[in-house]
Scaffold this motif. Structure first.
Motif, PDB file in Angstrom:
ATOM      1  N   LYS A  63       0.830  -1.210   0.000  1.00  0.00           N
ATOM      2  CA  LYS A  63       0.000   0.000   0.000  1.00  0.00           C
ATOM      3  C   LYS A  63       0.866   1.263   0.000  1.00  0.00           C
ATOM      4  CE  LYS A  63      -2.000  -1.091   3.913  1.00  0.00           C
ATOM      5  NZ  LYS A  63      -1.273  -2.335   4.216  1.00  0.00           N
ATOM      6  N   SER A  64       1.806   1.307   0.940  1.00  0.00           N
ATOM      7  CA  SER A  64       2.671   2.496   1.004  1.00  0.00           C
ATOM      8  C   SER A  64       3.445   2.657  -0.287  1.00  0.00           C
ATOM      9  CB  SER A  64       3.654   2.376   2.166  1.00  0.00           C
ATOM     10  OG  SER A  64       2.972   2.298   3.377  1.00  0.00           O
ATOM     11  N   THR A  65       3.940   1.550  -0.805  1.00  0.00           N
ATOM     12  CA  THR A  65       4.716   1.619  -2.038  1.00  0.00           C
ATOM     13  C   THR A  65       3.872   2.205  -3.162  1.00  0.00           C
ATOM     14  OG1 THR A  65       5.932  -0.315  -1.299  1.00  0.00           O
ATOM     15  CG2 THR A  65       6.158   0.285  -3.612  1.00  0.00           C
TER      16      THR A  65
ATOM     17  N   ALA B  92      -2.810   9.840   1.200  1.00  0.00           N
ATOM     18  CA  ALA B  92      -2.794   9.753   2.654  1.00  0.00           C
ATOM     19  C   ALA B  92      -2.428   8.331   3.036  1.00  0.00           C
ATOM     20  CB  ALA B  92      -4.156  10.148   3.219  1.00  0.00           C
ATOM     21  N   ASP B  93      -1.222   8.152   3.600  1.00  0.00           N
ATOM     22  CA  ASP B  93      -0.744   6.817   3.936  1.00  0.00           C
ATOM     23  C   ASP B  93      -1.038   6.543   5.403  1.00  0.00           C
ATOM     24  OD1 ASP B  93       0.409   4.380   3.847  1.00  0.00           O
ATOM     25  OD2 ASP B  93       2.474   5.095   3.648  1.00  0.00           O
ATOM     26  N   GLU B  94      -2.045   5.736   5.666  1.00  0.00           N
ATOM     27  CA  GLU B  94      -2.481   5.439   7.027  1.00  0.00           C
ATOM     28  C   GLU B  94      -2.535   6.696   7.880  1.00  0.00           C
ATOM     29  OE1 GLU B  94      -0.442   2.059   8.663  1.00  0.00           O
ATOM     30  OE2 GLU B  94      -0.322   1.187   6.670  1.00  0.00           O
ATOM     31  N   PRO B  95      -3.345   7.665   7.464  1.00  0.00           N
ATOM     32  CA  PRO B  95      -3.330   8.961   8.157  1.00  0.00           C
ATOM     33  C   PRO B  95      -3.848   8.867   9.579  1.00  0.00           C
ATOM     34  CG  PRO B  95      -5.146   8.868   6.597  1.00  0.00           C
ATOM     35  CD  PRO B  95      -4.315   7.645   6.363  1.00  0.00           C
TER      36      PRO B  95
HETATM   37 MG   LIG Z   1       2.598   1.216   4.857  1.00  0.00          MG
END
Ligand SMILES: [Mg+2]
Ligand SMILES: Nc1ncnc2c1ncn2[C@@H]1O[C@H](COP(=O)(O)OP(=O)(O)OP(=O)(O)O)[C@@H](O)[C@H]1O
Lengths: 275, 343
Positions: free
Chosen positions: A60-62, A186-189
């Protein structure tokens, strides 16, 4: 250019339904051989609030970091509107895309106002950026967005470190909103916030993005929040898209498949789905 | 540990089989032994034993346990000679050509002293006594005023040296920070320059510069400024490298270039320690400005050397006192500035 883009985003272009972000067969293999993205294809429509779900390490982050080039692709193509992401277009794309971070990523020693103003550091003239002397319109705009995220005038001069986690994330969102980006990543905001605050912050992000016509790509770990806020859910597992659809279709079975890996579709069937 | 996990197919060993290393082992003991040996060896070369003996004797003599000590006597005579501090300025009237006795300069007065001289009369072969009256123009705070004005000059040298250090070390820090330098060559070059500047003693730099710029303040502040840049360049760069990366990434993601990221995400983080380093360099420059005066690079050191060489220890005492007071006051001021910045 930025102004035109903002106008387009705000007024709509008559091209709704056309993908705003499109991923074509994205592949990212890290130096140690881990394939974090293993052929990801998806399209996100303009103004959509798209939530990316998936177990830890699913990429996901990638995926989010590929959009603004913080992570470079091994192969595949990322398009923002008509612009393909390339080393040449990188700066331009970054200025149209804002990011909200899990760890907030604020300058803790600096004031709330300074942190939000820093959101325009790439937009103002060089000498202004160096002197820290931003134009008065921007200072007015800072007050606007700080109020929009539910903070108060008394917070403006306060050091970011002296705020609660929820308040810090509001500052992070205000910084992202400042220059009216087309896309907000938004990465795991809300990963480090309690459930009630998480709901507030996500609601805020969705409403603010909607007002500005911004497309949001948001990764989450809470499936209930995803169902509540998403216009669209993309489920990832081991670097592949295993679910892509409306939240209504994301039922318990889909959730179990996503997190426990039951009946993962093979790459071939997926390819057919996109053909 | 890694292998163990791999061998068991990803199943970790039971906790009873784990091993947590003790904080010290034979390697630590060996290191202590090696360091002790090295210190012992070096201690003999440095005559540490003799130093302790002589110091012990001097202390013993000081508290009356012993009659006298060599070190104590030498130091005592020297320190005694510093007192009383000389604060007046005294000049022989005969050497002042254009003095109007009815209109003396402000604060000054004339003092007459009887000087008795003896000399041998060549005709009578008798020693004759001769009383002569010598007149002096005395300014009661004349010397103190002069030392203070020299101290102001010294402080100016220190300020300009600090400005030069800061200006030089900003680019040195940018190119010398691993995460901002444009390429390895620039990094190595910058680090090389910084090490070079730091390794050249300011006294030696000052001596060379005096040859080029002549006696005076220019050689002084250039020498101190160059040396200080070697210090600040290193510390500024290391702070940039150690700054929290998260806000830097946030601004990079918004499309900001290196300089803008430095300004908006790094500078606010490093500012307090930069101010602390810079104040330390200013403090050091004040003290060192007194030293490099010895080689003719201006300021109070030049005065100090002159008086020391002509055995005028009372004057030397005044100079040392003024230097001490300046350093003390500066320390108080900088402590306050730092406290305000960090608070
Ligand atoms: Mg991540
Ligand atoms: N910089 C890196 N170098 C090497 N491997 C990496 C790097 N970043 C991520 N990975 C690997 O890539 C895979 C995907 O990581 P990613 O961070 O995208 O997952 P994620 O879905 O965001 O996980 P989480 O939910 O825990 O944040 C993981 O196996 C991870 O170990």
């Amino acid at each position: 250019m930025a102004a035109a883009a903002i106008l387009q985003a705000a007024l709509g272009t008559g091209r709704e339904g056309q993908p705003h972000l499109s991923f074509r067969d994205l592949r990212k293999v890290y130096a140690d051989g881990v394939a974090a993205l293993d052929g990801v294809s998806a399209h996100v429509a303009r103004g959509e609030f798209c939530v990316v779900l998936g177990p830890s390490g699913s990429g996901k982050s990638t995926l989010l970091r590929v959009v603004n080039g913080l992570t470079d692709l091994t192969s595949g193509q990322m398009m923002l509107g008509d612009t393909a992401l390339s080393p040449k277009s990188l700066r331009g794309i970054r200025r149209r895309v804002a990011m909200v971070h899990q760890q907030f990523n604020l300058v803790e020693r600096a004031s709330v106002a300074a942190n939000v103003l820093a959101g325009a550091v790439a937009e103002v003239a060089g000498w202004r950026a160096m002197l820290g002397w931003y134009p008065p319109e921007l200072r007015t705009r800072v007050c606007e967005v700080v109020a929009r995220v539910g903070l108060d005038e008394i917070h403006l001069p306060r050091r970011a470190a002296a705020l609660s986690g929820g308040q810090q994330q509001r500052v992070g969102i205000a910084r992202a909103l400042l220059v009216r980006p087309e896309v907000i990543l938004a990465d795991e905001p809300v990963a480090s916030l309690d459930p009630a605050i998480s709901r507030e912050v996500l609601g805020l992000l969705r409403e603010a993005a909607r007002e500005q016509g911004a497309t949001v790509l948001c990764s989450l770990h809470q499936t209930d929040l995803a169902r509540e806020f998403a216009d669209r859910i993309i489920g990832m597992r081991k670097g592949r898209v295993v679910f892509d659809g409306k939240p209504a279709l994301f039922d318990d079975r889909a959730e179990a498949e996503l997190y426990e890996g039951l009946a993962v579709p093979s790459p071939e069937t997926k390819e057919k789905a996109y053909a | 540990m890694r292998e163990a996990i791999l061998q068991t197919g990803g199943h970790p060993r039971p906790a009873s089989e784990w091993h947590l290393r003790a904080p010290y082992d034979w390697r630590a003991a060996l290191a202590v032994l090696l360091i002790a040996t090295a210190l012992f060896w070096s201690g003999q070369r440095m005559e540490v034993g003799k130093m302790l003996n002589l110091t012990g004797e001097a202390v013993a003599a000081g508290v009356g346990l012993k009659d006298e000590s060599q070190v104590g006597k030498g130091l005592g005579r020297m320190i005694g000679a510093l007192f009383p501090f000389v604060i007046e300025d005294r000049r022989e009237l005969a050497r002042i050509t254009d003095l109007d006795r009815d209109a003396l300069p402000m604060f000054t007065r004339i003092e007459a002293t009887e000087v008795t001289t003896y000399h041998l009369n060549a005709d009578t072969l008798q020693v004759e006594q001769q009383v002569e009256v010598k007149e002096y123009l005395v300014h009661p705070f004349g010397y103190l005023t002069k030392v203070l004005s020299k101290m102001v000059e010294t402080f100016e040298i220190a300020i300009w040296a600090t400005i030069i250090s800061v200006l030089l070390s900003i680019p040195l820090a940018f190119f010398g920070a691993r995460n901002y330098t444009p390429n390895r060559f620039a990094y190595s070059a910058s680090r090389g320059v910084v090490s070079f500047l730091r390794s050249m003693p300011e006294l030696i730099i000052a001596m060379f510069l005096v040859l080029g710029f002549g006696f005076g303040a220019i050689a002084g502040y250039l020498a101190l400024g160059l040396h200080g840049a070697g210090f600040l360049g290193k510390f500024y760069a290391e702070d940039i490298e150690a700054a929290d990366r998260k806000p830097q990434e946030a601004l990079t993601a918004l499309g900001a270039g290196k300089l803008r990221v430095l300004r908006a995400a790094v500078l606010p983080q490093v500012a307090p320690s930069y101010v602390a380093y810079t104040l330390y360099i200013l403090d050091r420059n004040v003290r060192m400005a007194a030293v490099i005066g010895l080689v003719g690079a201006g300021g109070i050191g030049q005065e100090l050397k002159g008086r020391y060489d002509t055995f005028e220890y009372g004057h030397v005492g005044t100079i040392l006192l003024v230097i001490f007071l300046t350093v003390f006051v500066l320390d108080q001021v900088s402590a306050r500035v730092r406290a305000r910045l960090i608070g």
